[in-house]
Design a protein around this motif. Structure first.
Motif, PDB file in Angstrom:
ATOM      1  N   VAL A   1      -7.000  -3.308  -6.860  1.00 20.05           N
ATOM      2  CA  VAL A   1      -6.451  -2.031  -6.425  1.00 20.05           C
ATOM      3  C   VAL A   1      -7.592  -1.339  -5.708  1.00 20.05           C
ATOM      4  CG1 VAL A   1      -5.467   0.186  -7.092  1.00 20.05           C
ATOM      5  CG2 VAL A   1      -4.873  -1.865  -8.390  1.00 20.05           C
TER       6      VAL A   1
ATOM      7  N   GLU B   1       0.842  -1.191   0.000  1.00 17.07           N
ATOM      8  CA  GLU B   1       0.000   0.000   0.000  1.00 17.07           C
ATOM      9  C   GLU B   1       0.878   1.241   0.000  1.00 17.07           C
ATOM     10  OE1 GLU B   1       1.036  -0.486   4.136  1.00 17.07           O
ATOM     11  OE2 GLU B   1       0.047  -1.952   2.899  1.00 17.07           O
TER      12      GLU B   1
ATOM     13  N   GLN C   1      -3.749   3.657  -1.046  1.00 16.40           N
ATOM     14  CA  GLN C   1      -4.110   2.690  -2.086  1.00 16.40           C
ATOM     15  C   GLN C   1      -3.406   1.360  -1.831  1.00 16.40           C
ATOM     16  OE1 GLN C   1      -6.259   3.198  -4.778  1.00 16.40           O
ATOM     17  NE2 GLN C   1      -6.758   5.086  -3.715  1.00 16.40           N
TER      18      GLN C   1
ATOM     19  N   THR D   1      -2.616  -2.415  -3.434  1.00 16.05           N
ATOM     20  CA  THR D   1      -2.590  -3.236  -4.637  1.00 16.05           C
ATOM     21  C   THR D   1      -2.385  -4.686  -4.223  1.00 16.05           C
ATOM     22  OG1 THR D   1      -1.571  -1.420  -5.847  1.00 16.05           O
ATOM     23  CG2 THR D   1      -1.449  -3.599  -6.855  1.00 16.05           C
TER      24      THR D   1
ATOM     25  N   PRO E   1      -2.180  -8.470 -11.373  1.00 16.88           N
ATOM     26  CA  PRO E   1      -2.922  -7.759 -10.327  1.00 16.88           C
ATOM     27  C   PRO E   1      -4.366  -8.248 -10.284  1.00 16.88           C
ATOM     28  CG  PRO E   1      -2.632  -6.365 -12.257  1.00 16.88           C
ATOM     29  CD  PRO E   1      -1.883  -7.627 -12.519  1.00 16.88           C
TER      30      PRO E   1
END
Length: 195
Positions: free
Chosen positions: A54, A19, A28, A30, A51
């Motif tokens: 998010v 983060e 944020q 991820t 990924p």
């Protein structure tokens, strides 16, 4: 989603998360999964890394932990971050029995074997051993190397040159044509800003 389908068919997978605070001052997070997938030709296996999420960490922690009062402080503890990760993997229906590794930075909230994310994920995925994120170490080393005057000066010259070329449409068009005549592909991109 094909990525989730590929992860589910994989024999093993790794959970990675980090983060950071963005420009809008939001935390944020991820989430990335590393797993074994089939090569495009169908022959053999290849390590893939994709990924799968998010998100804005504070609202996700509020939801995962059940913090209902807006004035109640949201803490970035190992158990709170782990609750978000467990919730996300559950929403994606990923099998924690095949989760064999966790990869985070060395922050105590992430890496603590007693109270960090590592310990909390181990409760739901006992085979998930912790590995320190090698890229985080590379990022730290890179941020320190700019203290060397010669390297800092070289980076400044490259950055100025790239900005000069890419901030002018005519100059960038000329560069694109020259690169194309050499049979090369690609585009001149700006350097990442180092601390």
């Amino acid at each position: 989603m094909d990525i989730i389908k590929d992860i589910k068919t994989s024999q093993v997978w790794t959970l990675m998360a980090d983060e950071t605070t963005d420009r809008a001052n939001r935390e944020q997070m991820t989430i990335v999964v590393r797993y074994l997938g089939k090569k495009q030709d169908g022959e053999g296996l290849i390590v893939k890394e994709d990924p799968v999420g998010v998100m804005d960490a504070f609202p996700e922690i509020r939801s995962a932990v059940g913090i209902s009062k807006a004035e109640e402080e949201v803490r970035m503890t190992g158990s709170n971050i782990a609750a978000v990760l467990v919730k996300k993997t559950s929403e994606l229906a990923l099998d924690t029995n095949t989760l064999v590794a966790q990869c985070y930075d060395g922050a105590a909230a992430m890496s603590s074997q007693r109270v960090g994310v590592v310990a909390n994920i181990k409760d739901v995925a006992p085979m998930a051993d912790y590995y320190h994120c090698a890229m985080h170490g590379l990022n730290l080393a890179t941020s320190r190397v700019v203290a060397v005057p010669v390297i800092r000066n070289a980076q400044d010259i490259m950055s100025s040159t790239i900005t000069f070329v890419t901030d002018g449409a005519k100059r960038e068009d000329l560069l694109t044509k020259i690169v194309a005549t050499k049979g090369a592909k690609g585009k001149l991109i700006k350097l990442c800003t180092l601390l």
